[in-house]
Motif scaffolding. Structure first.
Motif, short mmCIF file in Angstrom:
data_model
loop_
_atom_site.label_atom_id
_atom_site.label_comp_id
_atom_site.label_asym_id
_atom_site.label_seq_id
_atom_site.Cartn_x
_atom_site.Cartn_y
_atom_site.Cartn_z
N THR A 16 -16.77 11.35 -40.43
CA THR A 16 -15.54 10.44 -39.94
C THR A 16 -14.21 10.90 -39.69
OG1 THR A 16 -16.69 8.94 -41.52
CG2 THR A 16 -14.76 7.96 -40.40
N LEU A 17 -13.83 11.65 -40.77
CA LEU A 17 -12.29 12.49 -40.42
C LEU A 17 -12.72 13.33 -39.38
CD1 LEU A 17 -11.69 13.54 -44.11
CD2 LEU A 17 -10.29 12.05 -42.65
N GLN A 48 -1.76 15.79 -40.66
CA GLN A 48 -1.67 16.62 -42.19
C GLN A 48 -2.39 15.50 -43.18
OE1 GLN A 48 2.69 15.89 -43.04
NE2 GLN A 48 3.08 18.09 -42.14
N ILE A 49 -2.38 14.60 -42.86
CA ILE A 49 -3.15 13.66 -43.75
C ILE A 49 -4.84 13.84 -43.61
CG2 ILE A 49 -4.12 11.28 -44.39
CD1 ILE A 49 -1.09 10.43 -43.40
N PHE A 50 -5.02 14.19 -42.28
CA PHE A 50 -6.54 14.36 -42.00
C PHE A 50 -7.03 15.73 -42.66
CE2 PHE A 50 -8.92 17.44 -39.52
CZ PHE A 50 -10.28 16.75 -39.37
N PHE A 51 -6.17 16.80 -42.55
CA PHE A 51 -6.64 17.86 -42.92
C PHE A 51 -6.48 18.06 -44.45
CE2 PHE A 51 -5.41 19.81 -38.89
CZ PHE A 51 -6.77 20.15 -38.37
N GLN B 48 0.45 23.46 -42.39
CA GLN B 48 -0.57 22.96 -41.34
C GLN B 48 -1.58 24.07 -41.16
OE1 GLN B 48 1.72 22.16 -38.09
NE2 GLN B 48 1.80 20.02 -38.52
N ILE B 49 -1.09 25.06 -41.06
CA ILE B 49 -2.01 26.40 -41.10
C ILE B 49 -3.11 26.54 -42.07
CG2 ILE B 49 -1.94 28.87 -40.85
CD1 ILE B 49 0.65 28.67 -39.38
N PHE B 50 -2.54 26.52 -43.32
CA PHE B 50 -3.33 26.46 -44.42
C PHE B 50 -4.63 25.25 -44.31
CE2 PHE B 50 -4.40 24.13 -48.27
CZ PHE B 50 -5.02 25.14 -48.92
#
Lengths: 240, 240
Positions: A16-17, A48-51, B48-50
């Motif tokens: 989903t993400l 950001q939230i996604f990752f 973000q990269i991480f």
């Protein structure tokens, strides 16, 4: 069961993400170039939230299974507990009988089994077998049998499956059919159906019956130095 | 081999990334509150990269193994290829012999094996066994044996290990020691050592020898409807 259940759920959430990322990816490269405006800020935050969620999920998934396994694997010096652990953690193994079709040759067959409800096993492997299976016919003629499991499917082996540190267990004994309607058969059925819910839907016409291995000898290798000596009594009294 | 190699590497890289996150986490919460200054921007970018690298690695890892497996599993109607596939993809199985110690009872033992270099197997399982192992002693007295593998360790089963759609294979035949110094022994050793590099370091004093299973009968279940009939010739001629 929980450990098995987590993977698909986590996989679903991850998918989903991933879809969410894909949908917002059209403006993905743009936002990298300049992130000064308000809406860009929002997009950055969303990514950001996604990752971060993806990362959390993966870590959770791995740490969870690792924790479970670390708690449950017994000290290698407790050989009876180590044997019981292999039986309680595995869900399938190889059941060997003397083949009628092949003039008494040993015949190993992949079977599902259970020694009890999760965390409440008694160390005796129960099977759900049909007479359509040669293993069943062999056992009804000559009950001599052995049942073999490896640590490998549990996922805790760090070396080759045949390295002595990757435990293996062979229980030798008699493969006996349980009396239909007996209390032992009821308990065994519950044990089997809990670990193998699909068994409940296996075709009625195939005449599945509950069998157990009456253990006579225990062959365990869980470290260097050859097979460990464990009496049947020690094994049955131990807690997995 | 590649597929097996990817997991630890990816795990290592992930651990490094994780450490990196941990080191920069002191300012983690701060930067969430306000991200206006230049150094904050940098931190956000780093994070973000991480997360993106972590995500990429995980997806790569999973898609890679999934792709390999989808390509290699043969059509279920090609029963000989299905049997060969089970032998080429598995790295361990259960080898059953007639037990000397237990008055001729069948004795199943977990063993590592190989049928050839990756992608170049011949379908004949080779083993590296020591006379310290009861299986070897049994075979030298009575060569009748069977070797059993399941699709379950390959990771492609969607249902219970005993469901007919989760393939299983039993090869019945004779477990024979290969002549030392023979060409066949050389080939078999290479096959074994390539799939099981640890074997090269197994103690010389344990007198490991190369054995093969000379196949007489093939028992395959890879779908509903009972065991599939495959001649030894068909099996050996097929390509995994």
């Amino acid at each position: 069961r929980l450990r098995q259940g987590l993977k698909p759920i986590s996989g679903l959430v991850k998918s989903t993400l991933f879809l969410f990322l894909f949908l917002s990816s059209s403006s993905f490269l743009n936002s990298f170039r300049s992130s000064q405006t308000q809406s860009m800020e929002l997009q950055v935050r969303l990514r950001q939230i996604f990752f971060f969620s993806f990362f959390l999920l993966t870590v959770l998934e791995h740490s969870y299974s690792a924790r479970i396994l670390t708690i449950s694997k017994p000290d290698r010096h407790d050989v009876a507990a180590s044997a019981r652990w292999l039986v309680s953690q595995n869900i399938w193994g190889v059941l060997s009988t003397l083949s009628i079709e092949h003039q008494g040759a040993p015949f190993g067959n992949v079977v599902s089994f259970s020694d009890g409800l999760p965390g409440k096993g008694n160390g005796i492997p129960y099977f759900y077998l049909t007479s359509l299976d040669p293993t069943t016919r062999n056992a009804l003629k000559d009950a001599r049998a052995s049942f073999t499991v490896s640590e490998s499917p549990i996922g805790t082996c760090k070396r080759d499956p045949m390295d002595p540190t990757c435990s293996k267990l062979t229980l030798t004994g008699k493969l006996l059919q349980l009396d239909e309607g007996s209390e032992e058969e009821e308990v065994a059925k519950k044990a089997l159906f809990t670990k193998h819910p699909e068994m409940m839907d296996w075709p009625k016409g195939h005449d599945f019956r509950v069998f157990k291995l009456e253990i006579i000898n225990i062959f365990l290798i869980n470290w260097y130095g050859g097979a460990k000596s464990i009496s049947v009594d020690e094994y049955l009294r131990s807690k997995s």
